[in-house]
Motif scaffolding. Structure first.
Motif, PDB file in Angstrom:
ATOM      1  N   ARG A 148      45.891 -27.005  17.047  1.00 32.48           N
ATOM      2  CA  ARG A 148      44.751 -26.479  17.796  1.00 32.48           C
ATOM      3  C   ARG A 148      45.194 -25.948  19.165  1.00 32.48           C
ATOM      4  NH1 ARG A 148      41.018 -31.497  15.776  1.00 32.48           N
ATOM      5  NH2 ARG A 148      39.637 -30.330  14.361  1.00 32.48           N
ATOM      6  N   ALA A 149      46.128 -26.654  19.786  1.00 32.39           N
ATOM      7  CA  ALA A 149      46.653 -26.198  21.066  1.00 32.39           C
ATOM      8  C   ALA A 149      47.375 -24.868  20.922  1.00 32.39           C
ATOM      9  CB  ALA A 149      47.589 -27.249  21.654  1.00 32.39           C
ATOM     10  N   ALA A 150      48.056 -24.687  19.781  1.00 29.87           N
ATOM     11  CA  ALA A 150      48.723 -23.401  19.539  1.00 29.87           C
ATOM     12  C   ALA A 150      47.714 -22.262  19.486  1.00 29.87           C
ATOM     13  CB  ALA A 150      49.519 -23.467  18.235  1.00 29.87           C
ATOM     14  N   LEU A 151      46.616 -22.475  18.779  1.00 27.79           N
ATOM     15  CA  LEU A 151      45.574 -21.448  18.737  1.00 27.79           C
ATOM     16  C   LEU A 151      45.005 -21.178  20.114  1.00 27.79           C
ATOM     17  CD1 LEU A 151      43.451 -22.170  15.527  1.00 27.79           C
ATOM     18  CD2 LEU A 151      45.147 -20.367  15.886  1.00 27.79           C
ATOM     19  N   LYS A 152      44.743 -22.237  20.869  1.00 32.33           N
ATOM     20  CA  LYS A 152      44.184 -22.076  22.208  1.00 32.33           C
ATOM     21  C   LYS A 152      45.132 -21.309  23.112  1.00 32.33           C
ATOM     22  CE  LYS A 152      42.126 -24.715  26.004  1.00 32.33           C
ATOM     23  NZ  LYS A 152      41.776 -26.085  26.500  1.00 32.33           N
ATOM     24  N   ALA A 153      46.442 -21.502  22.892  1.00 30.89           N
ATOM     25  CA  ALA A 153      47.445 -20.807  23.702  1.00 30.89           C
ATOM     26  C   ALA A 153      47.658 -19.362  23.268  1.00 30.89           C
ATOM     27  CB  ALA A 153      48.771 -21.560  23.644  1.00 30.89           C
ATOM     28  N   GLY A 154      47.049 -18.955  22.161  1.00 30.75           N
ATOM     29  CA  GLY A 154      47.186 -17.579  21.685  1.00 30.75           C
ATOM     30  C   GLY A 154      47.619 -17.457  20.256  1.00 30.75           C
ATOM     31  N   GLY A 155      48.384 -18.467  19.757  1.00 23.82           N
ATOM     32  CA  GLY A 155      48.791 -18.470  18.357  1.00 23.82           C
ATOM     33  C   GLY A 155      49.555 -17.219  17.959  1.00 23.82           C
ATOM     34  N   ASP A 181      46.767 -36.833  13.153  1.00 22.45           N
ATOM     35  CA  ASP A 181      45.864 -36.394  14.216  1.00 22.45           C
ATOM     36  C   ASP A 181      46.627 -35.653  15.305  1.00 22.45           C
ATOM     37  OD1 ASP A 181      43.599 -37.633  13.006  1.00 22.45           O
ATOM     38  OD2 ASP A 181      44.208 -39.555  13.864  1.00 22.45           O
ATOM     39  N   ARG A 182      47.804 -36.145  15.632  1.00 20.49           N
ATOM     40  CA  ARG A 182      48.601 -35.511  16.690  1.00 20.49           C
ATOM     41  C   ARG A 182      49.095 -34.122  16.260  1.00 20.49           C
ATOM     42  NH1 ARG A 182      53.167 -39.395  18.740  1.00 20.49           N
ATOM     43  NH2 ARG A 182      53.096 -37.933  20.500  1.00 20.49           N
ATOM     44  N   LEU A 183      49.480 -33.991  14.998  1.00 17.25           N
ATOM     45  CA  LEU A 183      49.913 -32.680  14.510  1.00 17.25           C
ATOM     46  C   LEU A 183      48.771 -31.675  14.567  1.00 17.25           C
ATOM     47  CD1 LEU A 183      52.085 -33.643  11.406  1.00 17.25           C
ATOM     48  CD2 LEU A 183      52.866 -33.082  13.708  1.00 17.25           C
ATOM     49  N   LEU A 184      47.583 -32.089  14.166  1.00 14.59           N
ATOM     50  CA  LEU A 184      46.446 -31.172  14.194  1.00 14.59           C
ATOM     51  C   LEU A 184      46.040 -30.829  15.620  1.00 14.59           C
ATOM     52  CD1 LEU A 184      44.497 -32.664  11.211  1.00 14.59           C
ATOM     53  CD2 LEU A 184      45.343 -30.317  11.373  1.00 14.59           C
ATOM     54  N   ALA A 185      46.143 -31.779  16.535  1.00 13.31           N
ATOM     55  CA  ALA A 185      45.881 -31.482  17.940  1.00 13.31           C
ATOM     56  C   ALA A 185      46.866 -30.435  18.461  1.00 13.31           C
ATOM     57  CB  ALA A 185      45.974 -32.755  18.774  1.00 13.31           C
ATOM     58  N   THR A 186      48.101 -30.538  18.005  1.00 18.11           N
ATOM     59  CA  THR A 186      49.126 -29.567  18.401  1.00 18.11           C
ATOM     60  C   THR A 186      48.826 -28.184  17.844  1.00 18.11           C
ATOM     61  OG1 THR A 186      50.784 -31.326  18.501  1.00 18.11           O
ATOM     62  CG2 THR A 186      51.591 -29.068  18.335  1.00 18.11           C
ATOM     63  N   HIS A 191      52.417 -14.573  22.427  1.00 13.26           N
ATOM     64  CA  HIS A 191      53.339 -14.549  23.567  1.00 13.26           C
ATOM     65  C   HIS A 191      54.343 -15.680  23.398  1.00 13.26           C
ATOM     66  CE1 HIS A 191      51.468 -18.072  25.538  1.00 13.26           C
ATOM     67  NE2 HIS A 191      50.337 -17.573  25.075  1.00 13.26           N
ATOM     68  N   ALA A 192      55.390 -15.651  24.191  1.00 15.66           N
ATOM     69  CA  ALA A 192      56.506 -16.575  24.008  1.00 15.66           C
ATOM     70  C   ALA A 192      56.213 -17.991  24.481  1.00 15.66           C
ATOM     71  CB  ALA A 192      57.743 -16.046  24.723  1.00 15.66           C
ATOM     72  N   GLY A 193      55.092 -18.224  25.141  1.00 11.56           N
ATOM     73  CA  GLY A 193      54.786 -19.551  25.647  1.00 11.56           C
ATOM     74  C   GLY A 193      54.112 -20.475  24.654  1.00 11.56           C
ATOM     75  N   VAL A 194      53.791 -19.974  23.464  1.00  8.53           N
ATOM     76  CA  VAL A 194      53.037 -20.788  22.507  1.00  8.53           C
ATOM     77  C   VAL A 194      53.787 -22.061  22.093  1.00  8.53           C
ATOM     78  CG1 VAL A 194      52.017 -20.826  20.193  1.00  8.53           C
ATOM     79  CG2 VAL A 194      51.652 -18.854  21.688  1.00  8.53           C
ATOM     80  N   PRO A 195      55.067 -22.009  21.693  1.00 11.62           N
ATOM     81  CA  PRO A 195      55.741 -23.246  21.280  1.00 11.62           C
ATOM     82  C   PRO A 195      55.813 -24.301  22.379  1.00 11.62           C
ATOM     83  CG  PRO A 195      56.908 -21.363  20.404  1.00 11.62           C
ATOM     84  CD  PRO A 195      55.911 -20.834  21.380  1.00 11.62           C
ATOM     85  N   GLN A 196      56.016 -23.895  23.626  1.00 10.54           N
ATOM     86  CA  GLN A 196      56.058 -24.874  24.704  1.00 10.54           C
ATOM     87  C   GLN A 196      54.700 -25.533  24.890  1.00 10.54           C
ATOM     88  OE1 GLN A 196      58.747 -26.020  26.353  1.00 10.54           O
ATOM     89  NE2 GLN A 196      57.360 -27.523  27.294  1.00 10.54           N
ATOM     90  N   ALA A 197      53.632 -24.756  24.742  1.00 11.11           N
ATOM     91  CA  ALA A 197      52.295 -25.340  24.813  1.00 11.11           C
ATOM     92  C   ALA A 197      52.088 -26.345  23.694  1.00 11.11           C
ATOM     93  CB  ALA A 197      51.238 -24.236  24.744  1.00 11.11           C
ATOM     94  N   MET A 198      52.661 -26.070  22.532  1.00 11.35           N
ATOM     95  CA  MET A 198      52.560 -26.996  21.406  1.00 11.35           C
ATOM     96  C   MET A 198      53.298 -28.296  21.704  1.00 11.35           C
ATOM     97  SD  MET A 198      53.121 -24.292  18.257  1.00 11.35           S
ATOM     98  CE  MET A 198      52.863 -25.495  16.928  1.00 11.35           C
ATOM     99  N   THR A 235      54.279 -16.922  11.724  1.00 11.68           N
ATOM    100  CA  THR A 235      54.137 -18.351  11.508  1.00 11.68           C
ATOM    101  C   THR A 235      54.336 -19.115  12.809  1.00 11.68           C
ATOM    102  OG1 THR A 235      55.069 -18.084   9.286  1.00 11.68           O
ATOM    103  CG2 THR A 235      55.042 -20.316  10.176  1.00 11.68           C
ATOM    104  N   PHE A 236      53.612 -20.221  12.976  1.00  8.89           N
ATOM    105  CA  PHE A 236      53.979 -21.206  13.995  1.00  8.89           C
ATOM    106  C   PHE A 236      53.882 -22.591  13.374  1.00  8.89           C
ATOM    107  CE2 PHE A 236      49.553 -19.957  14.806  1.00  8.89           C
ATOM    108  CZ  PHE A 236      48.873 -21.178  14.772  1.00  8.89           C
ATOM    109  N   SER A 237      54.790 -23.478  13.813  1.00  7.78           N
ATOM    110  CA  SER A 237      54.877 -24.779  13.156  1.00  7.78           C
ATOM    111  C   SER A 237      55.377 -25.844  14.109  1.00  7.78           C
ATOM    112  CB  SER A 237      55.802 -24.695  11.940  1.00  7.78           C
ATOM    113  OG  SER A 237      57.139 -24.471  12.361  1.00  7.78           O
ATOM    114  N   ILE A 238      55.209 -27.091  13.660  1.00  9.81           N
ATOM    115  CA  ILE A 238      55.723 -28.256  14.363  1.00  9.81           C
ATOM    116  C   ILE A 238      56.354 -29.201  13.350  1.00  9.81           C
ATOM    117  CG2 ILE A 238      53.364 -29.217  14.298  1.00  9.81           C
ATOM    118  CD1 ILE A 238      54.136 -31.009  16.675  1.00  9.81           C
TER     119      ILE A 238
END
Length: 224
Positions: A148-155, A141-146, A121-128, A2-5
């Motif tokens: 998407r950034a998680a996926l781009k960072a590797g998720g 909108d901001r949550l969904l952008a975040t 990898h461990a950098g995903v939450p910081q990218a979020m 799981t990843f979340s914000i």
């Protein structure tokens, strides 16, 4: 898995949670928010009571850090749990037990906390967190952008199959509680498409609940 914000809009005071996982129906177990109080994500070998208890503690005056500390100290099997919280002052806190699954990590800042397990990898939450802080506009909108950034960072290390988003503001119920409970495609993009459809009607749904006489129409066939 799981990843979340969890996040607070400093402009409006709205709270929100967004979460995605390889497991089905992740938002049904992991997303908790209460208007004027805060937001909590309870994940990794999930104990849903940590979400409701976290909100109860903050409603009684605990900060996010104090609430998370109590949950860590008193919750069962805390070594397995991951809990993220943000409070009405915008402070955030995270507990990640050492037995969280796979690669797990966390990151937080004012008004936002992000975390995950079974990550690429461990950098995903910081990218979020960085994506959230760089974003503007409506909290959804901001949550969904975040996300998407998680996926781009590797998720996650593997594909995600479910996603959800919950938003609360001045009323006692969630003004948005949207979910994609299973997808073989991209559940975050499916959630975003649902949000694009729901967002223009959100205020009308609130108005209809508070005072139907103020609602100009109901937007359905036969409505006059």
């Amino acid at each position: 898995m799981t990843f979340s914000i969890v996040a607070r809009c400093s402009r409006t005071g709205m709270f929100g949670v967004a979460v995605s996982s390889s497991s089905p129906a992740v938002a049904a177990r992991c997303a908790y928010a209460q208007a004027g109080v805060g937001a909590v994500a309870s994940q990794n070998v999930t104990d849903p009571t940590l979400g409701t208890r976290g909100l109860e503690l903050m409603a009684r005056g605990a900060s996010a850090a104090e609430a998370v500390a109590v949950l860590k100290r008193t919750g069962a099997w805390s070594d397995y749990r991951q809990v993220l919280a943000v409070d009405a002052a915008g402070t955030s806190a995270i507990h990640s037990g050492p037995k969280a699954l796979g690669i797990w990590a966390e990151a937080c800042a004012d008004n936002v906390a992000c975390g995950g397990n079974m990550l690429a990898h461990a950098g995903v939450p910081q990218a979020m967190v960085e994506a959230f802080l760089a974003s503007e506009g409506y909290l959804g909108d901001r949550l969904l952008a975040t996300m998407r950034a998680a996926l781009k960072a590797g998720g996650e290390a593997g594909p995600v199959h479910s996603a959800g988003m919950k938003l609360v503001r001045e009323v006692a119920w969630p003004v948005a509680d949207l979910r994609c409970d299973w997808s073989e495609g991209n559940p975050i993009e499916e959630l975003a498409a649902l949000w694009d459809r729901y967002k223009p009607q959100l205020d009308a749904y609130v108005t209809r609940a508070i005072n139907p006489s103020d609602a100009p129409s109901y937007g359905v066939p036969g409505d006059e």
